[in-house]
Design a protein around this motif. Structure first.
Motif, PDB file in Angstrom:
ATOM      1  N   PHE A  45      47.541  69.911  52.489  1.00  0.00           N
ATOM      2  CA  PHE A  45      47.418  71.357  52.666  1.00  0.00           C
ATOM      3  C   PHE A  45      47.802  72.069  51.371  1.00  0.00           C
ATOM      4  CE2 PHE A  45      48.189  69.535  56.821  1.00  0.00           C
ATOM      5  CZ  PHE A  45      47.219  70.153  57.612  1.00  0.00           C
ATOM      6  N   ILE A  46      47.019  73.079  51.036  1.00  0.00           N
ATOM      7  CA  ILE A  46      47.238  73.865  49.813  1.00  0.00           C
ATOM      8  C   ILE A  46      47.801  75.227  50.207  1.00  0.00           C
ATOM      9  CG2 ILE A  46      46.116  74.950  47.839  1.00  0.00           C
ATOM     10  CD1 ILE A  46      44.060  72.651  47.938  1.00  0.00           C
ATOM     11  N   PHE A  47      48.876  75.632  49.548  1.00  0.00           N
ATOM     12  CA  PHE A  47      49.542  76.904  49.818  1.00  0.00           C
ATOM     13  C   PHE A  47      49.529  77.767  48.552  1.00  0.00           C
ATOM     14  CE2 PHE A  47      51.141  74.173  53.058  1.00  0.00           C
ATOM     15  CZ  PHE A  47      51.568  74.962  54.113  1.00  0.00           C
ATOM     16  N   ALA A  48      49.279  79.047  48.716  1.00  0.00           N
ATOM     17  CA  ALA A  48      49.507  79.969  47.605  1.00  0.00           C
ATOM     18  C   ALA A  48      51.001  80.006  47.312  1.00  0.00           C
ATOM     19  CB  ALA A  48      48.999  81.369  47.960  1.00  0.00           C
ATOM     20  N   THR A  49      51.354  80.321  46.074  1.00  0.00           N
ATOM     21  CA  THR A  49      52.771  80.365  45.706  1.00  0.00           C
ATOM     22  C   THR A  49      53.501  81.352  46.601  1.00  0.00           C
ATOM     23  OG1 THR A  49      52.260  79.835  43.415  1.00  0.00           O
ATOM     24  CG2 THR A  49      54.405  80.833  43.855  1.00  0.00           C
ATOM     25  N   PRO A  50      54.480  80.891  47.384  1.00  0.00           N
ATOM     26  CA  PRO A  50      55.163  81.803  48.313  1.00  0.00           C
ATOM     27  C   PRO A  50      56.118  82.734  47.575  1.00  0.00           C
ATOM     28  CG  PRO A  50      56.173  79.630  48.394  1.00  0.00           C
ATOM     29  CD  PRO A  50      55.000  79.514  47.476  1.00  0.00           C
ATOM     30  N   PRO A  51      56.334  83.944  48.098  1.00  0.00           N
ATOM     31  CA  PRO A  51      57.318  84.858  47.485  1.00  0.00           C
ATOM     32  C   PRO A  51      58.741  84.353  47.717  1.00  0.00           C
ATOM     33  CG  PRO A  51      56.425  85.807  49.507  1.00  0.00           C
ATOM     34  CD  PRO A  51      55.647  84.557  49.251  1.00  0.00           C
ATOM     35  N   LEU A  52      59.678  84.857  46.916  1.00  0.00           N
ATOM     36  CA  LEU A  52      61.063  84.399  47.002  1.00  0.00           C
ATOM     37  C   LEU A  52      61.688  84.751  48.348  1.00  0.00           C
ATOM     38  CD1 LEU A  52      62.350  85.201  43.394  1.00  0.00           C
ATOM     39  CD2 LEU A  52      61.685  82.993  44.335  1.00  0.00           C
ATOM     40  N   VAL A  62      42.901  73.779  37.763  1.00  0.00           N
ATOM     41  CA  VAL A  62      43.425  73.309  39.049  1.00  0.00           C
ATOM     42  C   VAL A  62      44.769  73.954  39.398  1.00  0.00           C
ATOM     43  CG1 VAL A  62      44.353  71.290  40.254  1.00  0.00           C
ATOM     44  CG2 VAL A  62      42.126  71.168  39.138  1.00  0.00           C
ATOM     45  N   PRO A  63      45.759  74.007  38.469  1.00  0.00           N
ATOM     46  CA  PRO A  63      47.024  74.673  38.823  1.00  0.00           C
ATOM     47  C   PRO A  63      46.843  76.130  39.241  1.00  0.00           C
ATOM     48  CG  PRO A  63      47.328  73.364  36.842  1.00  0.00           C
ATOM     49  CD  PRO A  63      45.862  73.356  37.147  1.00  0.00           C
ATOM     50  N   LEU A  64      45.919  76.850  38.595  1.00  0.00           N
ATOM     51  CA  LEU A  64      45.698  78.247  38.971  1.00  0.00           C
ATOM     52  C   LEU A  64      45.045  78.355  40.346  1.00  0.00           C
ATOM     53  CD1 LEU A  64      44.507  79.830  35.604  1.00  0.00           C
ATOM     54  CD2 LEU A  64      46.649  80.273  36.796  1.00  0.00           C
ATOM     55  N   LEU A  65      44.088  77.472  40.637  1.00  0.00           N
ATOM     56  CA  LEU A  65      43.458  77.502  41.959  1.00  0.00           C
ATOM     57  C   LEU A  65      44.474  77.197  43.046  1.00  0.00           C
ATOM     58  CD1 LEU A  65      40.051  75.674  41.289  1.00  0.00           C
ATOM     59  CD2 LEU A  65      40.534  78.117  41.223  1.00  0.00           C
ATOM     60  N   LEU A  66      45.326  76.210  42.803  1.00  0.00           N
ATOM     61  CA  LEU A  66      46.355  75.882  43.785  1.00  0.00           C
ATOM     62  C   LEU A  66      47.324  77.040  43.962  1.00  0.00           C
ATOM     63  CD1 LEU A  66      47.190  72.205  42.730  1.00  0.00           C
ATOM     64  CD2 LEU A  66      45.793  72.944  44.660  1.00  0.00           C
ATOM     65  N   GLN A  67      47.753  77.619  42.858  1.00  0.00           N
ATOM     66  CA  GLN A  67      48.723  78.709  42.924  1.00  0.00           C
ATOM     67  C   GLN A  67      48.192  79.899  43.711  1.00  0.00           C
ATOM     68  OE1 GLN A  67      48.919  81.733  40.038  1.00  0.00           O
ATOM     69  NE2 GLN A  67      50.938  81.073  39.353  1.00  0.00           N
ATOM     70  N   ARG A  68      46.884  80.114  43.653  1.00  0.00           N
ATOM     71  CA  ARG A  68      46.278  81.258  44.349  1.00  0.00           C
ATOM     72  C   ARG A  68      45.830  80.901  45.764  1.00  0.00           C
ATOM     73  NH1 ARG A  68      43.234  83.831  38.972  1.00  0.00           N
ATOM     74  NH2 ARG A  68      45.139  83.680  37.708  1.00  0.00           N
TER      75      ARG A  68
END
Length: 870
Positions: free
Chosen positions: A484-491, A635-641
């Motif tokens: 599963f891929i997640f956008a970077t969660p907020p703090l 790839v890191p940017l796609l995952l992060q978003r």
């Protein structure tokens, strides 16, 4: 917590350091300290903490904040003017003399190390600031023999060199890797580029200082690495070097990716697991020598620093080493009572020594997971069956589940993906590797020092174990639907998750404590109380524990659902917005455009890539871990978003600067459909990409002029140009060596805004599309010739973007995806002049970094770029 004052103090110390790192200083930091004092005094009134502890904790908070402010004030460069000049693309010649400060890294034709410079000359003049300056040196080798010369250098050697000074780049994409910030946390503010060892002078005289001593440790480490290379074959040598001594330079990158996707990279990072195995082996050895218990503990304490140094001294191994030494010391004197106190003491020692460690991912994961294991495993284990039959299995399961649950938020924040089979992978492999592979690997290394054939025999057994580990990892990686891929969660989400987890653990503690039967002669009774008779006690315990037993059965699924709620929310969080976003990702000299539609679908047009020109005799220059834009940037940017799948991948054409990065995308992110020009190109990059797409059975569609795609109710894609129909005789795929002439050109409509993408189409293709545009408009396939945003074709080449093309489409904005200092000198001054004459604002990735166009549900168009430069 009131009985654990050191833990409260360390938490306040961490809070003070974090507050200063977030920018609080002076009166604002004093205000935060005052607020903390008020909070602790309120707790003191309710006897939660003592008044003395409250004041001591506030002092700790203030000292930590002051230390961090002081460290940040000194973490600056004395060469800032020269670094700024290099950022303006001025050539800054530098000559320096100093000491090699880090281990020498050799990869292909590049040598890299830090230098602590005592003397610096800029453009022939002595630098104005006479203090030590730490700089990163990147040496490009000119001949293969120079690599042998560089292998003789060591940390601590005196060095003189001449090269060009450059300032590290900041992030050029939103949320991208900030190289300047990364180096600043290492107290490095610039790097020196040197060509050839002729510009380097080394004095290898033994230096009796810390770098010199560490240089001798590097020598021992390299020697051990060579021993392991001689023992193990193929990729096993790189794997075992990472597993035993923390050297990951030779680790197979594909193998590392497989371990990473299953959350197993911590096995390859020397940490508490490795320290525990190492100490067990030392303890067994000292027991054979018939040493006393006290002598054995002393020997184990003395051995830990040596292993910490040999294994590289990463934050995770330092944390584990300090904890082990403190724990052994406490046990040696009969004072070991609380592992959480030992953990807190280790954190305090490390942060006092270097407050910048707070930002280190290994530091964060190491301490959080260890704290979670100490606090949560016991109550969680009490919820599971208590029989002796499967005790070892349930113990391992409890540790695995808790470790995964505690590390999950940090994993999602930094790596943006989680594999559900990670639980199974860790459950199977950690015990197997810790019980068999690491001890046997250590034994093989020791035996090889005494008798090489014996070491080889042990290594053969280890390789068999490794092959089994690899097979398990490869098998589990096949089940991609569990990733599963997640956008970077907020703090705030991370804080909420940990609060829920701790509350669940608190409930487990209370429930399991209340459900324990009272025993005769229990310490729960005072001397004045009457102890119940056994029969009465048994009846009382049975009646009291009956409802508790039901609660315990319901507690596990209940708390699991409670913990899953924030995870489900984080997974679907990116779908909340109705905004459509078109992002021109900065991939250097190439194209990569990510589109997020109003309905949450994703369209990717190209993936960037570097064109390599290398002769066969230059094979020695090939690096083990070369920069690859797909793996390192896209790839890191796609995952992060939070791009959980690419609904449509558009390959404009098959030139390497547009497709080479897509191979990493295809390997990492599910792709539902591919649109391409229907041709192939005889090149390694083209073949690798098309083979990867075909092996995954991804449907491919040929770009046909006039074809439309409706991605959602607010998004429509219309093809206005592609390959010539003459190439499709008999419906076969034909070769097209000139891919630019067959670039897929399309108009994308998002709400009522339109974007035009034409790949690397040149003047002839543009004229051909202009001839066909009126027919498309007459057929209602395109609504209006005027568009909002045009991607200038072929990176602004002088062979594209003719005046007729620009005048026909009348774009409101123009975007150019182009690399800094590219060899082709794109964009062409003639093209820039034509666009500016028409009054069209130009956004460029080489100047301003990533360009984003956001279309709101009210049809507003908002433009921004990373560096704010037009």
């Amino acid at each position: 917590m009131a009985n654990r004052p050191l833990i409260i103090f360390v938490l306040c110390w961490v809070a003070g350091s974090a507050a200063a790192a977030a920018g609080l200083a002076g009166w604002r930091l004093a205000g935060a300290a005052a607020a903390l004092l008020a909070l602790l005094l309120a707790f003191a009134l309710y006897s939660r903490v003592s008044f003395a502890l409250a004041f001591v904790c506030v002092i700790g908070f203030s000292l930590a904040g002051a230390e961090r402010v002081w460290v940040d004030s000194r973490n600056i460069s004395g060469l800032q003017d020269a670094l700024d000049a290099s950022a303006r693309e001025e050539e800054v010649a530098v000559r320096l003399a100093g000491t090699i400060h880090t281990a020498i890294e050799i990869d292909g034709d590049r040598v890299q190390f830090d230098v602590m410079a005592q003397s610096v000359h800029i453009n022939g003049e002595k630098a104005p600031r006479g203090v030590q300056e730490r700089l990163l040196v990147q040496l490009k080798l000119e001949k293969p023999v120079e690599a042998d010369i560089a292998r003789q250098w060591r940390r601590g050697n005196r060095i003189e060199l001449a090269g060009l000074l450059e300032q590290p780049l900041t992030a050029s994409n939103f949320g991208g890797f900030d190289y300047r910030h990364y180096l600043q946390e290492r107290r490095v503010h610039g790097f020196v580029k040197v060509t050839g060892t002729a510009h380097v002078k080394i004095d290898q005289t033994m230096q009796y200082n810390i770098p010199g001593l560490l240089g001798r440790v590097d020598t021992v480490r390299d020697w051990l690495g060579m021993k392991l290379e001689a023992l193990y074959t193929g990729e096993h040598s790189g794997y075992m070097k990472g597993l035993l001594i923390g050297v990951r330079d030779d680790l197979d990158q594909e193998r590392y990716r497989q371990f990473s996707q299953l959350g197993l990279t911590h096995i390859l990072a020397i940490s508490g697991l490795h320290i525990a195995v190492f100490l067990f082996m030392i303890q067994r050895l000292l027991k054979i020598l018939r040493l006393t218990r006290e002598q054995t503990m002393t020997g184990m304490i003395a051995a830990i620093p040596a292993y910490m140094l040999i294994s590289g001294g990463s934050p995770s191994v330092v944390r584990a080493g300090i904890m082990a030494m403190l724990g052994l010391l406490a046990a040696r004197f009969g004072k070991l009572k609380d592992g959480l106190h030992v953990l807190a003491a280790a954190a305090l020692i490390m942060l006092v020594y270097d407050p910048l460690l707070l930002h280190n991912i290994g530091f964060q994961l190491s301490f959080l997971v260890t704290a979670g294991l100490i606090l949560i495993v016991p109550p969680f284990r009490n919820l599971l069956p208590q029989g002796k039959r499967w005790k070892w299995l349930l113990d391992t399961a409890a540790v695995t589940v808790v470790a995964q649950a505690v590390s999950l938020p940090i994993t999602l924040y930094y790596f943006n993906q989680f594999h559900l089979l990670s639980f199974l992978a860790n459950f199977l492999l950690i015990p197997f590797i810790s019980v068999f592979v690491i001890p046997l690997g250590g034994v093989s290394l020791l035996l090889s020092l005494l008798y090489v054939p014996a070491g080889k025999a042990a290594a053969y057994a280890v390789e068999a174990c490794n092959r089994l580990s690899y097979a398990i990892v490869e098998w589990l990686n096949q089940f991609d639907r569990f990733r599963f891929i997640f956008a970077t969660p907020p703090l705030w989400w991370i804080a909420l998750y940990y609060i829920i987890l701790l509350l669940c653990a608190r409930c487990w503690v209370r429930l399991t404590a209340e459900s324990v039967p009272l025993q005769p002669n229990s310490q729960q009774y005072t001397e004045d109380e009457t102890i119940p008779l056994a029969a009465e006690h048994a009846a009382h315990a049975a009646s009291a524990n009956a409802p508790r037993s039901k609660q315990r059965k319901a507690l596990l699924p209940g708390t699991a659902c409670l913990i899953l709620l924030p995870l489900i929310g984080a997974y679907y969080l990116p779908l909340i917005s109705n905004d459509a976003i078109v992002s021109f990702i900065d991939v250097g000299q190439g194209d990569a455009i990510l589109v997020r539609t109003a309905g949450g679908k994703h369209l990717l047009i190209d993936g960037g890539g570097q064109v390599m020109f290398r002769k066969a005799e230059d094979a020695w220059r090939t690096r083990r871990d070369p920069f690859e834009v797909g793996r390192k940037v896209v790839v890191p940017l796609l995952l992060q978003r939070g791009v959980q799948a690419i609904d449509l991948l558009v390959i404009s054409h098959l030139d390497s600067d547009h497709i080479k990065g897509l191979l990493a995308v295809v390997d990492t992110i599910p792709i539902r459909h591919v649109l391409w020009n229907g041709t192939f190109k005889e090149s390694a990059d083209s073949k690798a990409l098309l083979d990867a797409i075909a092996s995954r059975d991804i449907p491919m569609y040929r770009a046909v002029e006039g074809r439309q795609w409706q991605l959602d109710s607010h998004t429509k894609l219309t093809i206005i140009g592609g390959a010539d129909e003459g190439l499709f005789a008999g419906q076969r795929i034909s070769e097209a060596s000139d891919q630019n002439a067959h670039s897929v050109a399309l108009i994308l409509q998002l709400y009522d805004r339109t974007f035009l993408f034409a790949g690397d189409a040149e003047a002839q293709s543009e004229r051909k599309m202009l001839l066909g545009a009126p027919q498309l408009e007459a057929a209602g396939l395109i609504n209006d010739a005027a568009i909002d945003v045009m991607k200038l074709s072929h990176h602004g080449s002088k062979t594209s973007s003719i005046i007729e093309w620009l005048q026909y489409w009348q774009p409101q904005y123009a975007a150019i995806s182009v690399g800094r200092r590219n060899l082709y000198r794109h964009p062409s001054p003639e093209v820039l002049e034509r666009v500016e004459q028409l009054g069209i604002p130009i956004y460029r990735t080489d100047k301003g970094g990533e360009i984003q166009f956001k279309i709101t549900d009210s049809n507003s168009l908002i433009v921004r770029n990373k560096r704010g430069v037009l």
